[in-house]
Scaffold this motif. Structure first.
Motif, mmCIF file in Angstrom:
data_model
loop_
_atom_site.group_PDB
_atom_site.id
_atom_site.type_symbol
_atom_site.label_atom_id
_atom_site.label_comp_id
_atom_site.label_asym_id
_atom_site.label_seq_id
_atom_site.Cartn_x
_atom_site.Cartn_y
_atom_site.Cartn_z
ATOM 1 N N ARG A 1 -6.609 5.802 -3.723
ATOM 2 C CA ARG A 1 -6.983 5.470 -2.338
ATOM 3 C C ARG A 1 -5.911 5.933 -1.350
ATOM 4 N NH1 ARG A 1 -10.885 1.579 -1.151
ATOM 5 N NH2 ARG A 1 -9.587 0.854 0.571
ATOM 6 N N ILE A 2 -4.648 5.738 -1.719
ATOM 7 C CA ILE A 2 -3.550 6.147 -0.839
ATOM 8 C C ILE A 2 -3.584 7.662 -0.631
ATOM 9 C CG2 ILE A 2 -1.035 6.385 -0.691
ATOM 10 C CD1 ILE A 2 -0.912 3.602 -2.152
ATOM 11 N N TYR A 3 -3.691 8.409 -1.729
ATOM 12 C CA TYR A 3 -3.648 9.868 -1.622
ATOM 13 C C TYR A 3 -4.908 10.465 -0.999
ATOM 14 C CZ TYR A 3 0.700 9.650 -4.203
ATOM 15 O OH TYR A 3 1.982 9.381 -4.598
ATOM 16 N N LYS A 4 -6.029 9.742 -1.074
ATOM 17 C CA LYS A 4 -7.263 10.195 -0.410
ATOM 18 C C LYS A 4 -7.298 9.781 1.043
ATOM 19 C CE LYS A 4 -9.565 12.341 -3.587
ATOM 20 N NZ LYS A 4 -9.988 13.704 -3.448
ATOM 21 N N GLY A 5 -6.370 8.943 1.443
ATOM 22 C CA GLY A 5 -6.324 8.499 2.832
ATOM 23 C C GLY A 5 -7.273 7.367 3.158
ATOM 24 N N VAL A 6 -7.733 6.647 2.154
ATOM 25 C CA VAL A 6 -8.625 5.509 2.373
ATOM 26 C C VAL A 6 -7.791 4.336 2.889
ATOM 27 C CG1 VAL A 6 -10.254 3.904 1.305
ATOM 28 C CG2 VAL A 6 -10.169 6.306 0.549
ATOM 29 N N LYS A 7 -8.197 3.779 4.007
ATOM 30 C CA LYS A 7 -7.459 2.667 4.608
ATOM 31 C C LYS A 7 -7.673 1.386 3.805
ATOM 32 C CE LYS A 7 -6.012 5.046 8.067
ATOM 33 N NZ LYS A 7 -4.762 5.671 7.950
ATOM 34 N N ASN B 1 0.818 -1.220 0.000
ATOM 35 C CA ASN B 1 0.000 0.000 0.000
ATOM 36 C C ASN B 1 0.851 1.268 0.000
ATOM 37 O OD1 ASN B 1 0.944 -0.251 2.582
ATOM 38 N ND2 ASN B 1 -1.002 0.181 3.588
ATOM 39 N N SER B 2 2.126 1.133 -0.376
ATOM 40 C CA SER B 2 2.987 2.324 -0.440
ATOM 41 C C SER B 2 2.919 2.938 -1.835
ATOM 42 C CB SER B 2 4.435 1.964 -0.115
ATOM 43 O OG SER B 2 5.026 1.226 -1.170
#
Length: 86
Positions: A78-84, A34-35
């Motif tokens: 998803r990563i940049y929106k902060g979705v876990k 997820n990086s």
């Protein structure tokens, strides 16, 4: 070999190296799936495959790598929106 053919072949090899490198780093525990770095390595690598495969007429490879980019793009979103991750 002309410069354009050299660049197309280089794009394919660089793409393969990026995707393989990302997988090696993930498998070795040096990188997380997820990086952003992992996802960008896959997206850029798939773009190199698309260039090379398209030139050589390998349409199935082009298609799978378009999907690879879509998956990586969605993961990056998803990563940049902060979705876990689930």
């Amino acid at each position: 070999m002309t410069l354009s053919i050299f660049l197309i072949e280089a794009a394919g090899w660089i793409g393969a190296s990026l995707i393989l490198g990302a997988y090696i780093l993930l498998s070795a525990g040096k990188m997380q799936g997820n990086s952003p770095a992992y996802q960008w390595m896959n997206v850029i690598g798939a773009a190199g495959f698309i260039l090379n495969s398209g030139y050589h007429g390998a349409i199935p490879s082009v298609a799978i790598n378009v999907l690879w980019i879509a998956i990586g793009g969605f993961a990056l979103w998803r990563i940049y929106k902060g979705v876990k991750p689930v």
